[in-house]
Enzyme design. Sequence first.
Site, PDB file in Angstrom:
ATOM      1  N   THR A  85      -3.160   6.254  -3.850  1.00  0.00           N
ATOM      2  CA  THR A  85      -2.146   5.051  -4.077  1.00  0.00           C
ATOM      3  C   THR A  85      -2.285   4.383  -5.408  1.00  0.00           C
ATOM      4  O   THR A  85      -2.271   3.009  -5.487  1.00  0.00           O
ATOM      5  CB  THR A  85      -2.419   4.046  -2.888  1.00  0.00           C
ATOM      6  OG1 THR A  85      -2.927   4.743  -1.626  1.00  0.00           O
ATOM      7  CG2 THR A  85      -1.148   3.365  -2.466  1.00  0.00           C
ATOM      8  N   GLU A 143      -7.732  -5.104  -1.539  1.00  0.00           N
ATOM      9  CA  GLU A 143      -7.273  -6.102  -0.341  1.00  0.00           C
ATOM     10  C   GLU A 143      -8.405  -6.911   0.247  1.00  0.00           C
ATOM     11  O   GLU A 143      -9.381  -6.550   1.032  1.00  0.00           O
ATOM     12  CB  GLU A 143      -6.832  -5.207   0.603  1.00  0.00           C
ATOM     13  CG  GLU A 143      -5.642  -4.267   0.251  1.00  0.00           C
ATOM     14  CD  GLU A 143      -6.075  -2.649   0.753  1.00  0.00           C
ATOM     15  OE1 GLU A 143      -4.879  -2.073   1.453  1.00  0.00           O
ATOM     16  OE2 GLU A 143      -6.947  -2.340   0.369  1.00  0.00           O
ATOM     17  N   ASN A 196      -4.097  -5.550   6.182  1.00  0.00           N
ATOM     18  CA  ASN A 196      -3.823  -4.243   6.905  1.00  0.00           C
ATOM     19  C   ASN A 196      -3.223  -4.373   8.080  1.00  0.00           C
ATOM     20  O   ASN A 196      -2.818  -3.443   8.443  1.00  0.00           O
ATOM     21  CB  ASN A 196      -4.946  -3.481   6.775  1.00  0.00           C
ATOM     22  CG  ASN A 196      -5.394  -2.838   5.173  1.00  0.00           C
ATOM     23  OD1 ASN A 196      -4.737  -1.963   4.627  1.00  0.00           O
ATOM     24  ND2 ASN A 196      -6.122  -3.465   4.633  1.00  0.00           N
ATOM     25  N   SER A 246       4.498   0.505   6.881  1.00  0.00           N
ATOM     26  CA  SER A 246       4.926   1.426   5.674  1.00  0.00           C
ATOM     27  C   SER A 246       6.567   1.630   6.135  1.00  0.00           C
ATOM     28  O   SER A 246       6.969   1.220   7.105  1.00  0.00           O
ATOM     29  CB  SER A 246       4.345   2.895   5.970  1.00  0.00           C
ATOM     30  OG  SER A 246       4.334   3.467   7.061  1.00  0.00           O
TER      31      SER A 246
END
Length: 224
Positions: A8, A95, A219, A224
């Site tokens: 990513t 994150e 998360n 997505s």
Amino acid sequence: MIRPNMATMLGFVATDARVAPRALQALVREAADRSFNRITIDGDTSTNDSFVLVATGQAAHDEITALESPEGAALREAVIAVSQQLAQAIVRDGEGATKFITVRVDGGRSKEECRWVAYAIAHSPLVKTAFFASDPNLGRILAAVGYAGIADLDQSLIDLHLDDVHVATKGGRHPAYQEADGQRVMKQSEITVRVDLHRGAAHATVWTCDLSHDYVTINADYRS
């Protein structure tokens, strides 16, 4: 969802140096291996990643054909330093991350087994949550070393440091270790975990972060 292999990520480094294509290819591989391929947030990878090293050739010097030359060595050092800085910035911005953790494993028979141990520590949810809680839980770190996949590992030889604090020796708690010293280190925003396997001369370093409530929130809310 970050654990370069790569993951990513789009990374770009540029230089005006004049570099032969073969030397540049060798350099980009080494730089990636020592930077972006040494970081992990959670161990989850994706296919959306690239690392590009561009040499424009605009500098007024002879072409660098070997990284072992003085000019090649200087370029190599600079590119790797910049790549590591960029890679570490990804970890710092992970994150929900609140702590930046360096995991260094020494004394291995090969770099590969040192990486296994470093990643076992860096990927362990129990270790990462202990860092978030500032809990100097040496058992969680030693357990990760033990299940890293080294079949003939002698755990009675292992030394463990948290920054300057000698936490464990010969596979057990160091006689002089005080939990208050370990907790002092664990409360820092940057922490170095050092493991010595005492079975060789190889070493490896991985950079990671803690696992916080915000990581779960980010998360859990992500689609997505």
